[in-house]
Design a protein around this motif. Structure first.
Motif, short mmCIF file in Angstrom:
data_model
loop_
_atom_site.label_atom_id
_atom_site.label_comp_id
_atom_site.label_asym_id
_atom_site.label_seq_id
_atom_site.Cartn_x
_atom_site.Cartn_y
_atom_site.Cartn_z
N VAL A 1 7.11 6.84 -8.01
CA VAL A 1 6.89 6.84 -9.46
C VAL A 1 8.18 7.15 -10.23
CG1 VAL A 1 5.64 8.03 -11.31
CG2 VAL A 1 4.45 7.41 -9.21
N PHE A 2 9.12 7.82 -9.55
CA PHE A 2 10.27 8.33 -10.28
C PHE A 2 11.22 7.24 -10.78
CE2 PHE A 2 8.60 12.15 -8.56
CZ PHE A 2 8.90 13.08 -9.53
N MET B 1 13.68 20.44 -10.11
CA MET B 1 13.79 19.08 -9.55
C MET B 1 13.47 19.07 -8.06
SD MET B 1 17.20 17.95 -11.62
CE MET B 1 17.65 16.64 -10.51
N PHE C 1 10.46 17.05 -6.28
CA PHE C 1 10.72 16.14 -5.15
C PHE C 1 9.77 16.44 -3.99
CE2 PHE C 1 13.30 15.29 -1.24
CZ PHE C 1 13.27 13.91 -1.32
N ALA D 1 0.82 -1.22 0.00
CA ALA D 1 0.00 0.00 0.00
C ALA D 1 0.85 1.27 0.00
CB ALA D 1 -0.93 -0.01 1.21
N PHE E 1 16.70 9.48 1.27
CA PHE E 1 16.01 9.90 2.49
C PHE E 1 15.13 8.80 3.08
CE2 PHE E 1 17.08 14.15 0.78
CZ PHE E 1 17.76 14.61 1.87
N ALA F 1 -2.84 -2.15 -1.91
CA ALA F 1 -2.62 -1.04 -2.85
C ALA F 1 -3.51 -1.18 -4.07
CB ALA F 1 -1.16 -1.03 -3.28
N ARG G 1 -9.28 5.16 -0.03
CA ARG G 1 -9.05 4.27 1.10
C ARG G 1 -7.56 4.25 1.44
NH1 ARG G 1 -7.80 -1.19 -0.99
NH2 ARG G 1 -7.76 -0.99 -3.22
N ILE H 1 2.03 15.74 -2.33
CA ILE H 1 0.75 15.56 -3.04
C ILE H 1 0.27 14.12 -2.90
CG2 ILE H 1 -0.36 15.60 -5.32
CD1 ILE H 1 1.56 17.83 -6.10
N VAL I 1 16.88 24.31 -13.58
CA VAL I 1 16.55 22.88 -13.66
C VAL I 1 16.63 22.23 -12.28
CG1 VAL I 1 17.31 20.64 -14.56
CG2 VAL I 1 17.22 22.61 -16.06
N ARG J 1 -5.73 7.00 -5.69
CA ARG J 1 -5.84 5.56 -5.93
C ARG J 1 -7.13 5.21 -6.63
NH1 ARG J 1 -4.34 2.63 -0.33
NH2 ARG J 1 -2.84 4.12 0.41
N TYR K 1 -1.35 10.57 -3.54
CA TYR K 1 -1.44 9.74 -4.74
C TYR K 1 -2.86 9.25 -4.87
CZ TYR K 1 0.12 6.24 -8.17
OH TYR K 1 0.30 5.48 -9.30
N VAL L 1 17.74 11.52 -10.51
CA VAL L 1 18.24 12.22 -9.32
C VAL L 1 17.11 12.37 -8.28
CG1 VAL L 1 19.12 14.42 -8.47
CG2 VAL L 1 20.14 13.37 -10.49
N VAL L 2 15.90 12.65 -8.72
CA VAL L 2 14.78 12.72 -7.76
C VAL L 2 14.56 11.34 -7.13
CG1 VAL L 2 12.31 13.17 -7.48
CG2 VAL L 2 13.68 14.65 -8.95
N TRP M 1 17.24 10.96 -4.57
CA TRP M 1 16.92 11.70 -3.35
C TRP M 1 15.90 10.93 -2.50
CZ3 TRP M 1 16.00 17.05 -6.12
CH2 TRP M 1 17.24 17.60 -6.44
N GLY M 2 14.85 10.47 -3.17
CA GLY M 2 13.82 9.72 -2.44
C GLY M 2 14.39 8.48 -1.80
N PHE N 1 18.03 11.97 -16.43
CA PHE N 1 18.86 12.38 -15.29
C PHE N 1 18.03 13.07 -14.22
CE2 PHE N 1 22.52 11.43 -17.88
CZ PHE N 1 23.43 10.97 -16.93
N ALA N 2 17.10 13.92 -14.63
CA ALA N 2 16.26 14.61 -13.64
C ALA N 2 15.46 13.60 -12.82
CB ALA N 2 15.33 15.60 -14.35
N TRP O 1 3.70 9.42 -4.95
CA TRP O 1 4.34 9.92 -6.17
C TRP O 1 5.85 9.70 -6.15
CZ3 TRP O 1 1.69 10.50 -10.31
CH2 TRP O 1 0.34 10.89 -10.22
N ILE O 2 6.44 9.64 -4.96
CA ILE O 2 7.90 9.52 -4.89
C ILE O 2 8.35 8.17 -5.44
CG2 ILE O 2 8.11 8.57 -2.54
CD1 ILE O 2 10.28 11.34 -4.13
N ALA P 1 1.82 3.54 -3.05
CA ALA P 1 0.91 4.53 -3.62
C ALA P 1 1.34 5.93 -3.20
CB ALA P 1 -0.52 4.25 -3.18
N ALA Q 1 6.95 18.12 -4.13
CA ALA Q 1 5.57 17.87 -4.56
C ALA Q 1 5.26 16.37 -4.53
CB ALA Q 1 5.35 18.42 -5.97
N ALA Q 2 6.23 15.55 -4.93
CA ALA Q 2 6.00 14.09 -4.96
C ALA Q 2 5.77 13.56 -3.55
CB ALA Q 2 7.20 13.39 -5.59
N ILE Q 3 6.35 14.21 -2.57
CA ILE Q 3 6.15 13.75 -1.18
C ILE Q 3 4.82 14.26 -0.63
CG2 ILE Q 3 7.04 14.00 1.18
CD1 ILE Q 3 9.84 14.05 -0.07
#
Lengths: 242, 62
Positions: free
Chosen positions: A57-58, B43, B47, A49, A117, A242, B62, B53, B39, B57, B55, A109-110, A113-114, A105-106, A54-55, A52, B49-51
């Motif tokens: 997804v990279f 990035m 990063f 689960a 951390f 998920a 749920r 926002i 750039v 489903r 997701y 790198v994200v 980072w994910g 590359f972008a 966005w991090i 789900a 925003a990905a944390i």
């Protein structure tokens, strides 16, 4: 030779292996591969689960960008320099190749980072992290030789600027950045092969150990991984949600 | 030249003048082009925003 199920090795989980064949390297290799990556783990239907987010997804975005890099690179190789320097379609594909590399590359790198951390090396995932680092380094080399293969003033400038740095390491004797033919071969043969193999191993390791869970789900006191699970006990506990 | 190319050249040409040396920032021995800095900024925004926002489903929240 027909397979007799009664003569199959009882110690292996693979059907179709005769006992007298069990010591062959092909049988051993096949067994080891299936043990490490059974099909349901290699290509799972569901993810834990916590994936789900966005991090997560990279990683796959990086793979998607790499696929575009490879396909556009193959088109450039088929059509040749005159095409990509002169024709409008060639310019377009050349630009696709450049911008997919920039995206690669972008995203990578994200993703890095994910992973950093989240301490993505937890849970016996050290090799996954190490191969990710190797993939990054090999990609830097591939991109660098790509810049040297542009056949324009930019590539000449980069080559003449880089030669002293490379020579100071002693690598200049075998890796001459002013040798266009050598750099092109490194760019389109050796380094893409290295990146492909390393990324492939990285992905297989991700499938073998599963995606790293968030810290909160990986605290001490959680039960050990059950056999056949794709990750930690916590991930197995919520797998399928998920 | 197609209409799209002409329009895009006019619009983007006004925003980014590529017929001149690039802009750079200097910080000690570190030298970065403004383009690369932008750039990197994008990035970092991605990063964060990905944390933050959620997701979305399939089948609701749920």
């Amino acid at each position: 030779m027909t397979v007799d199920s009664e003569r199959e090795s009882p110690t292996r989980n693979l059907p179709g292996i005769l006992e007298e064949d069990a010591e062959q390297w092909t049988a051993k290799l096949r067994n080891a591969a299936i043990d490490a990556l059974p099909p349901q783990r290699l290509m799972p239907d569901r993810q834990p689960a916590y994936v789900a987010s966005w991090i997560y997804v990279f990683g796959v975005l990086t793979l998607a960008a790499l696929a575009v890099v490879i396909v556009t690179g193959m088109v450039l190789a088929i059509m040749g320099p005159t095409w990509w320097h002169v024709s409008p379609v060639g310019h377009f594909v050349n630009s696709l190749h450049l911008w997919s590399v920039e995206s690669f590359f972008a995203f990578m790198v994200v993703h890095l980072w994910g992973s950093f951390f989240m301490a993505a090396w937890r849970g016996k995932r050290r090799l996954t992290w190490v191969f990710g680092a190797f993939a990054f380094l090999a990609s830097v080399g591939t991109a660098f030789t790509g810049y040297l293969s542009q056949q324009n003033f930019d590539s000449q400038w980069i080559g003449t600027q880089a030669k002293d740095g490379i020579n100071s390491t002693g690598a200049g004797a075998v890796f001459n950045v002013l040798n266009f033919g050598q750099m092109l071969m490194w760019h389109i043969v050796l380094l893409p092969l290295a990146v492909g193999v390393i990324v492939g191993v990285h992905v297989l390791l991700v499938r073998r150990r599963g995606v790293v869970p968030p810290f909160a789900l990986d605290e001490p006191g959680a039960p050990d991984d059950p056999p056949g699970s794709s990750g930690t006990a916590a991930s197995a506990a919520i797998e399928g949600e998920a | 030249m197609s209409v799209i190319a002409a329009v895009s050249q006019f619009v983007l040409g006004a925003l980014f003048d590529l017929n001149r040396p690039g802009h750079y920032v200097h910080w000690g021995f570190i030298q970065l082009s403004v383009a690369n800095l932008v750039v990197i900024g994008i990035m970092i925004v991605l990063f964060v925003a990905a944390i933050l926002i959620p997701y979305r489903r399939e089948g609701g929240d749920r």
